[in-house]
Design an enzyme around this catalytic site. Sequence first.
Site, PDB file in Angstrom:
ATOM      1  N   ILE A   9       3.208   4.397  -0.141  1.00  0.00           N
ATOM      2  CA  ILE A   9       4.430   4.784  -0.842  1.00  0.00           C
ATOM      3  C   ILE A   9       5.075   3.597  -1.550  1.00  0.00           C
ATOM      4  CG2 ILE A   9       6.802   5.601  -0.487  1.00  0.00           C
ATOM      5  CD1 ILE A   9       5.659   7.475   1.682  1.00  0.00           C
TER       6      ILE A   9
ATOM      7  N   ARG B 265       0.850  -1.203   0.000  1.00  0.00           N
ATOM      8  CA  ARG B 265       0.000   0.000   0.000  1.00  0.00           C
ATOM      9  C   ARG B 265       0.885   1.251   0.000  1.00  0.00           C
ATOM     10  NH1 ARG B 265      -0.258  -2.232   5.175  1.00  0.00           N
ATOM     11  NH2 ARG B 265      -2.110  -3.367   4.548  1.00  0.00           N
TER      12      ARG B 265
ATOM     13  N   TYR C  19      10.813   7.098  16.440  1.00  0.00           N
ATOM     14  CA  TYR C  19      10.691   7.128  14.980  1.00  0.00           C
ATOM     15  C   TYR C  19      11.802   7.991  14.385  1.00  0.00           C
ATOM     16  CZ  TYR C  19       8.556   7.787  10.361  1.00  0.00           C
ATOM     17  OH  TYR C  19       8.317   7.826   9.005  1.00  0.00           O
TER      18      TYR C  19
END
Length: 270
Positions: free
Chosen positions: A24, A22, A175
């Site tokens: 990118i 899905r 992250y």
Amino acid sequence: MAKVDPNGSLRGKVALVTGASRGIGEAIAARLAMEGAKVVCSARTAETGDSKLPGTLHATVDRIRAAGGDATFIKADLSSADDRERLVAEAVATYGPVDILINNAAVTFFIPVETFPKKRFDLMMEVQVWAPFHLSQLVLPSMRERRSGWIVNISSPAGIHPKQPYNRRGGGTVYGMCKAALERFTTGLASEVFDDNIAVNVVSPGLVDTPGVAVHGLINEQTKDRVQPIEFIAEAVYRLASGDPKTMTGRVDYAEPLLKELGIAPSELV
């Protein structure tokens, strides 16, 4: 109208794209296939029901094949070393040695440092840092032997140090750590394999309207004006996955500025 050119600039090339079920990854897989690459799509979500999010590897491959492209999928969990090794081995068995590796897969939790669980920290580091490192190790020997190869790692502006005034709640620190490590790995590897004619680069997408972004609620009234069309990212990756390894390597690029630098408009996707 978008179409697949079987005699395009990537004719005869084998591309491996992770996180391609899905968003990118799917867009990148389609763009590379449009240039004639044989594309191996990988993710954990092969069929409907494998994930709560929309999109599957089956759908990505069907999209490419319906347009006349050449693609297959291999389901793999990149948190598993065995799966990573199997992924590369099956890709090579299907199409031949990997010419282009796109490290796009990610798993992300937005939790403040104070309460961030080690189990989730380890998983994020495994998928977003060690998996790209390990997959690169697996494809590099063949690239070096053939003196040709391209590796593109997908990063994020989260890898940039926060600046004052600090006005955001915590949650994105781990992250950001992962993406900063990925970028440093990219430039380091680029220097190591420069003499082997292998390019290693980063594309940082910015904010893109994908299922993963939606589930984290990252697009809102404050951020909606920063949303970038997915075609920009797919085009930027294609350009770095096909450029001259002697002049287009060791770069950490944001998609839109890169395309402006090159004087290129993003192509419509099949």
